[in-house]
Write a protein that holds these residues in place. Structure first.
Motif, mmCIF file in Angstrom:
data_model
loop_
_atom_site.group_PDB
_atom_site.id
_atom_site.type_symbol
_atom_site.label_atom_id
_atom_site.label_comp_id
_atom_site.label_asym_id
_atom_site.label_seq_id
_atom_site.Cartn_x
_atom_site.Cartn_y
_atom_site.Cartn_z
ATOM 1 N N LEU A 123 -5.408 -1.661 -19.252
ATOM 2 C CA LEU A 123 -3.547 -2.015 -19.616
ATOM 3 C C LEU A 123 -3.711 -1.766 -21.063
ATOM 4 N N ARG A 124 -4.808 -1.221 -21.700
ATOM 5 C CA ARG A 124 -4.830 -1.297 -23.539
ATOM 6 C C ARG A 124 -3.978 0.596 -23.647
ATOM 7 N N GLU A 125 -4.924 1.117 -22.564
ATOM 8 C CA GLU A 125 -5.681 2.454 -22.494
ATOM 9 C C GLU A 125 -3.893 3.368 -21.602
ATOM 10 N N ILE A 126 -3.751 2.541 -21.041
ATOM 11 C CA ILE A 126 -2.379 2.257 -20.354
ATOM 12 C C ILE A 126 -1.141 2.655 -21.413
ATOM 13 N N LEU A 127 -1.115 1.253 -22.268
ATOM 14 C CA LEU A 127 0.212 0.936 -23.184
ATOM 15 C C LEU A 127 0.228 2.225 -23.709
ATOM 16 N N THR A 128 -1.334 2.847 -24.377
ATOM 17 C CA THR A 128 -1.740 3.314 -25.803
ATOM 18 C C THR A 128 -1.533 5.111 -25.478
ATOM 19 N N GLN A 129 -1.417 5.477 -24.096
ATOM 20 C CA GLN A 129 -1.635 6.613 -24.318
ATOM 21 C C GLN A 129 0.082 7.046 -23.158
ATOM 22 N N SER A 130 0.407 6.526 -22.305
ATOM 23 C CA SER A 130 0.830 6.451 -21.833
ATOM 24 C C SER A 130 2.724 5.990 -22.456
ATOM 25 N N GLU A 131 4.105 7.199 -23.631
ATOM 26 C CA GLU A 131 4.970 6.627 -23.467
ATOM 27 C C GLU A 131 6.186 6.194 -22.645
ATOM 28 N N GLN A 132 6.115 6.583 -21.850
ATOM 29 C CA GLN A 132 7.180 5.985 -20.967
ATOM 30 C C GLN A 132 6.948 4.533 -20.694
ATOM 31 N N VAL A 133 5.564 4.282 -20.161
ATOM 32 C CA VAL A 133 4.905 3.088 -19.661
ATOM 33 C C VAL A 133 5.317 2.344 -21.056
ATOM 34 N N ARG A 134 4.879 2.710 -22.773
ATOM 35 C CA ARG A 134 5.466 1.341 -23.561
ATOM 36 C C ARG A 134 6.996 1.586 -24.042
ATOM 37 N N GLN A 135 7.593 2.341 -23.066
ATOM 38 C CA GLN A 135 8.968 2.299 -23.142
ATOM 39 C C GLN A 135 9.905 1.508 -22.330
ATOM 40 N N LEU A 136 9.534 1.394 -21.096
ATOM 41 C CA LEU A 136 9.657 0.594 -19.952
ATOM 42 C C LEU A 136 9.237 -0.693 -20.480
#
Length: 237
Positions: A123-136
């Motif tokens: 999950l940490r990797e996804i939050l770091t690498q995905s702008e869309q996930v971070r915004q949502l």
């Protein structure tokens, strides 16, 4: 009485059964059904057979003893035939296929590998690498009523987890397949990204185990590799 089938071998297998016993209480005597070039190791099937530890161990002991003396097709626990005559019919009909598979498995064992990744690390990797996930994620944290965004976030994260797990599974397979004769993948389930069985030459087991350890070391502490074996080659029968 039904016939319990433990394994299929070539008719030229030593079939040393004197010190072995079958399933049941009391343990059933072992015997062979032979036709042409193949044989089956069988016994009478006890009534009400269940996968009790005693009977599972008896089944496994028969397989291990047979495999130590030559090529063996192991049957899974609980395989029954109507009687010896029907077992002989199947042996006679399928003999060419059995002989081909015996030749393929001769001198080989099976290892099963399950691989998982720490969920928080993923999950940490996804939050770091995905702008869309971070915004949502930021919207749902700041607005408790953002139901649609919360659903979209869950779906997007699930997609990212599946994609990353699938990619890592393919990469790990590419690194390990050269160390084995064959590989057979199964559904990994929800807690693993890889569930695969390898058919490994008995003389190359040390090299294969080293290859698995090197892959685990390469990926690091966030990954868990569970290697089981050597086993009878159930997945390749």
């Amino acid at each position: 009485m039904s016939t319990y089938v433990y394994a299929i071998t070539g008719a030229d297998h030593p079939l040393r059964l004197d010190d072995l016993h079958g399933v049941g209480d009391p343990p059933a005597p072992l015997r062979t059904v032979t036709t042409g070039t193949v044989a089956a190791v069988v016994s009478d099937a006890p009534s009400g057979l269940r996968a009790k530890r005693r009977d599972v161990l008896a089944h496994e002991n028969v397989l291990e003893a047979l495999m130590s003396d030559g090529a063996t097709l192991p049957m899974r626990f609980g395989l029954l035939g109507p009687d010896d005559e029907r077992v002989a019919e199947v042996l006679d009909r399928e003999a060419p296929a059995y002989r081909e598979r015996l030749a393929e498995l001769d001198g080989h064992v099976e290892y099963n590998l399950k691989a998982a990744r720490d969920e928080q690390d993923m999950l940490r990797e996804i939050l770091t690498q995905s702008e869309q996930v971070r915004q949502l994620n930021e919207r749902t944290r700041s607005d408790p009523s953002a139901h649609e965004e919360r659903v979209a976030l869950g779906e997007l994260v699930a997609h990212e987890v599946a994609a990353r797990g699938g990619g890592q599974a393919e990469e790990t397979m590419q690194r390990l397949v050269p160390a084995a004769a064959r590989a057979s993948r199964s559904e990994p389930g929800t807690s693993h990204f890889l569930n695969v069985s390898f058919l490994v030459p008995a003389g190359s087991t040390d090299a294969f185990v080293r290859a698995v350890q090197e892959e685990a070391d390469r990926l690091g502490d966030a990954y868990t590799f569970t290697l089981t074996g050597p086993l009878p080659p159930y997945s390749f029968v």
